[in-house]
Design a protein around this motif. Structure first.
Motif, PDB file in Angstrom:
ATOM      1  N   GLU A  84       0.822  -1.208   0.000  1.00 44.84           N
ATOM      2  CA  GLU A  84       0.000   0.000   0.000  1.00 44.84           C
ATOM      3  C   GLU A  84       0.855   1.256   0.000  1.00 44.84           C
ATOM      4  N   ARG A  87       2.006   1.655  -3.570  1.00 45.28           N
ATOM      5  CA  ARG A  87       0.932   2.105  -4.456  1.00 45.28           C
ATOM      6  C   ARG A  87       0.664   3.594  -4.293  1.00 45.28           C
ATOM      7  N   ARG A  88       0.689   4.080  -3.053  1.00 46.90           N
ATOM      8  CA  ARG A  88       0.359   5.489  -2.803  1.00 46.90           C
ATOM      9  C   ARG A  88       1.556   6.426  -3.009  1.00 46.90           C
ATOM     10  N   GLU A  90       4.025   6.129  -5.398  1.00 46.74           N
ATOM     11  CA  GLU A  90       4.411   6.343  -6.796  1.00 46.74           C
ATOM     12  C   GLU A  90       3.842   7.626  -7.400  1.00 46.74           C
TER      13      GLU A  90
END
Length: 384
Positions: A84, A87-88, A90
């Motif tokens: 997570e 994902r956040r 990038e």
């Protein structure tokens, strides 16, 4: 005319995620701002730390600016949390185009943000590189090893770290020995640390118990190997209870430890007359408690360093340490979960026969300044 940061170089994205990161990042951000030229930064908090109130207090205590971005990841399994964060994180890189990413320590956010950066071709700088416990059962060890393998620039706290990195095939020109930014924070905050009596009063506890002939000890314990197994936790609580008969103990109780004491039915091993139970404490409260203690018993990595800097005897309730300099030069003694060893070394300390230790090389309060100067030169050299 003051020297300015080149417009062609983006900001340094500085990542924090959990409590230990905050103490390391605070002096780095101040040194970046004071550097010539000032190094522009973007502070990203991944939100890995689960206690929002405690995170807010740490930012206040350490005079850290509020994060520019909070990813608000929250708790979860190692896999879920790491994924997570990646994902956040990038999109932050895509938007802000940093000159590099600076990560500290060994938490999941350290590795997650490192992986995103290197896969996007953005240089990664690791502060506190090269520390090794050689215990692959520790998630932090995996984070340390993998981060160091792929980071571009590695700042170390002790000279033995370079030997560890060399054994792993890391070229020496990627390594800089700069000292310990954790000690920068300690030295800059020691004068404003909260007095132990005030900490107890704030918790509704009469501080008179601290005024014994022997003083008091401090305990922290949270590692799964110590608190997740009923027989181990029972054994450790039993010897702590014994020690408390001679030396009152202030026990800053981690939620994991508190929950397991209740789950395993071990509350009777807590002598409320001699063992002062506190919730997790802020940085300035813990610094004051440690500075005034006769002895610290802990399984924390950071406290091993802080007690060495303070000259306070430390018994580490672990079988290994990634900070061997605290044993070789400092006040730290490894006792593991050996009840006899814990009992013996505690008695030696009370008898005035504990290790005296000395302050390790470059633990002088200026590590962050050295990082700032070196990083600015490194980034400009890469640009030319």
């Amino acid at each position: 005319m003051p020297q300015l940061w080149p417009q062609t170089l983006g900001p340094v994205i500085c990542v924090v995620g959990a409590r230990p990161n905050f103490m390391k990042m605070a002096p780095i951000l101040r040194a970046f701002a004071a550097n010539t030229p000032a190094i522009p930064t973007l502070l990203v908090h991944t939100g890995q730390h689960y206690d929002r109130d405690m995170s807010d207090k740490l930012f206040e205590d350490l005079r850290l600016p509020r994060p520019d971005i909070n990813l608000e990841v929250g708790s979860g399994s190692h896999a879920v949390q790491t994924a997570e964060v990646m994902r956040r994180f990038e999109p932050v890189l895509d938007e802000h185009k940093p000159s590099c990413i600076l990560v500290v320590g060994d938490v999941n956010s350290t590795l997650a943000c490192t992986l995103v950066g290197v896969k996007k071709g953005i240089p990664v700088v690791h502060v506190e590189a090269g520390l090794r416990s050689y215990d692959r059962a520790m998630p932090e060890e995996i984070n340390r090893v993998l981060t160091d393998q792929v980071a571009d620039l590695l700042y170390t706290t002790e000279r033995s770290a370079a030997d560890n990195l060399a054994r792993e095939g890391i070229a020496g020109d990627r390594i800089r020995f700069v000292g310990n930014v954790m000690i920068d924070s300690l030295l800059s905050n020691r004068a404003v640390a909260r007095q132990p009596a005030d900490t107890l009063k704030a918790a509704g506890i009469d501080p008179v118990i601290l005024d014994t002939d022997h003083g008091y000890g401090v305990v922290t314990m949270h590692r799964p190997s110590n608190v997740d197994h009923p027989e181990v936790l029972q054994s450790l609580l039993g010897v702590l209870r014994e020690i408390s008969l001679s030396l009152p103990l202030v026990f800053a109780l981690h939620p994991r430890t508190k929950g397991n004491i209740e789950r395993f039915g071990l509350e009777s091993l807590i002598d409320r007359e001699r063992m002062i139970i506190l919730p997790p404490q802020g940085y300035l409260e813990m610094l004051g408690l440690m500075a005034g203690a006769r002895i610290v018993l802990t399984d924390s990595g950071g406290l091993q360093e802080e007690t060495t800097a303070l000259g306070i005897p430390c018994l580490t309730l672990r079988e290994n340490t990634e900070r061997p300099i605290t044993v070789e030069q400092g006040t730290n003694t490894m006792v593991g979960r050996d009840v006899e060893a814990i009992r013996h070394h505690a008695a030696e300390t009370l008898a005035g026969r504990s290790k005296s230790g000395r302050t390790p090389e470059l633990w002088d309060g200026h590590a962050a300044e050295r990082i700032a100067a070196d990083l600015a030169a490194w980034l400009m050299a890469r640009q030319s």
